[in-house]
Design an enzyme around this catalytic site. Structure first.
Site, PDB file in Angstrom:
ATOM      1  N   LYS A 179     -14.008  -3.465   9.097  1.00 27.54           N
ATOM      2  CA  LYS A 179     -14.321  -4.195   7.854  1.00 27.54           C
ATOM      3  C   LYS A 179     -13.353  -5.356   7.654  1.00 27.54           C
ATOM      4  CE  LYS A 179     -10.747  -2.647   5.272  1.00 27.54           C
ATOM      5  NZ  LYS A 179      -9.823  -3.418   4.395  1.00 27.54           N
ATOM      6  N   SER A 230      -9.782   0.250  -1.632  1.00 26.16           N
ATOM      7  CA  SER A 230      -8.596   0.389  -2.487  1.00 26.16           C
ATOM      8  C   SER A 230      -7.712  -0.844  -2.380  1.00 26.16           C
ATOM      9  CB  SER A 230      -7.787   1.621  -2.061  1.00 26.16           C
ATOM     10  OG  SER A 230      -7.582   1.618  -0.654  1.00 26.16           O
ATOM     11  N   TRP A 252       0.819  -1.201   0.000  1.00 25.69           N
ATOM     12  CA  TRP A 252       0.000   0.000   0.000  1.00 25.69           C
ATOM     13  C   TRP A 252       0.859   1.259   0.000  1.00 25.69           C
ATOM     14  CZ3 TRP A 252      -3.807   1.943  -1.978  1.00 25.69           C
ATOM     15  CH2 TRP A 252      -4.611   2.956  -1.430  1.00 25.69           C
ATOM     16  N   ALA A 262      -3.923  -2.138  -3.502  1.00 24.94           N
ATOM     17  CA  ALA A 262      -2.640  -1.617  -3.967  1.00 24.94           C
ATOM     18  C   ALA A 262      -2.386  -1.989  -5.424  1.00 24.94           C
ATOM     19  CB  ALA A 262      -1.518  -2.148  -3.076  1.00 24.94           C
TER      20      ALA A 262
END
Length: 329
Positions: A189, A136, A12, A138
């Site tokens: 999450k 998102s 990330w 990476a």
């Protein structure tokens, strides 16, 4: 153009660094592993974390934190969540006085129960601390695929200004002043993704997965609001958006980890799944606030080996019937 330092050379951190370089910013990187730093700087790749994805030639990384932080205006903390305190402590001697600090790791400190922003503020109290979070991968970001994220800072005007400055063709930022909400969504999450992964690995079907995502989201909102987050933040990119992404693709480490657990596979060699570190402390926080979180609870019992995936299914399906409310259990 902003001068950005990214602390962390994992997937990330490297992807964000590549995206911001391509958007015209002056970016430096720091990492503990000198070989990884050399690969990023000289070979323009980070094969262990990002495979064959190419990195901008201008992107440089160094194991020298003082050099990386020199003149930085914005500092992104992208090391694993359980390492944030150590990285922040190391950065204290080298940070420019006016640098704005942004927490990017998703997880609750499993020793203290603090969010990433609280961990950073505790070590570096004289700096403004914000959060970057949202749906998102990476692998998408490093290739320049479009991604939308939440940038939260204590003041909306500051968040709006920085979001405008950092947004570009590949990354679009939405501004918020709810830093707590942005972090809770990103942390919880991960636990839900493990639970949904266990469901898939156990062959329980797509209908069961949809139910777990929905009821897991209800838990996320109820616990988040009890902790002080705003419900509307948890409905946004850093909450619902991130939950949907993480529970729907095997690119998610947490989802993949859950699948392996559900299949009864050996998980000792799998990559870091932050939800494994978060689940116990999240359940402790839920108990403290007297919030019922059966999805998180059963995920924790399965991960600890106290319950099988099939037993978790039975426990969830046999609970007393209640009227449906999206955020009530």
């Amino acid at each position: 153009m902003s001068r950005i330092c990214i602390l962390g050379t994992g997937a990330w951190g490297t992807a964000l660094a590549a995206a911001f370089v391509r958007q015209g910013h002056d970016v430096s990187m720091w990492g503990r592993n000198s070989a990884t730093c050399a690969e990023i700087s000289l070979k323009h790749s980070n094969a262990v974390y990002l495979g064959d994805a190419g990195l901008p030639e201008k992107l440089k990384a160094t194991p020298d934190m003082a050099q990386a932080l020199k003149q930085a205006e914005i500092v992104l903390f992208v090391a694993p969540a359980q390492s944030t305190a150590d990285v922040a402590a190391q950065a204290a001697a080298h940070l420019p006085a006016e640098a704005v600090l942004i927490a990017c790791a998703k997880g609750i400190d499993n020793r203290t129960g603090q969010t990433q922003g609280e961990v950073i503020s505790g070590k570096l109290p004289d700096h403004v601390v914000g959060v970057l979070s949202g749906p998102s991968f990476a692998a998408d970001v490093v290739r320049g695929l479009p991604t939308a994220l939440t940038l939260a800072l204590p003041e909306q005007e500051m968040a709006q200004s920085m979001a405008q400055d950092l947004s570009g063709d590949a990354i679009r930022l939405y501004a918020s002043d709810d830093t707590l909400g942005a972090q809770i969504g990103g942390s919880l999450k991960n636990v839900m993704a493990i639970a949904v992964g266990i469901c898939r690995g156990g062959g329980m079907g797509a209908s069961a997965e949809a139910a777990l995502i929905t009821r897991g989201y209800a838990e996320l909102v109820r616990l988040g609001v009890a902790m002080g987050a705003r419900a509307d933040t948890l409905m946004g990119l850093s909450g619902l958006g991130d939950l949907v992404l993480t529970c729907s693709s095997e690119l998610s480490r947490n989802f993949s980890y859950g699948i392996a657990v559900g299949r009864g596979q050996d998980v000792s060699g799998l990559k870091l799944a932050e939800g494994v570190h978060t689940v116990s402390i999240a359940n402790e926080i839920a108990a403290r606030h007297k919030i019922s979180c059966p999805v998180m609870q059963t995920a924790g019992l399965v991960l600890s080996g106290e319950m099988s995936a099939e037993e978790a299914r039975t426990m969830l399906m046999s609970r007393p019937i209640k009227a449906e409310n999206p955020v009530e259990l």
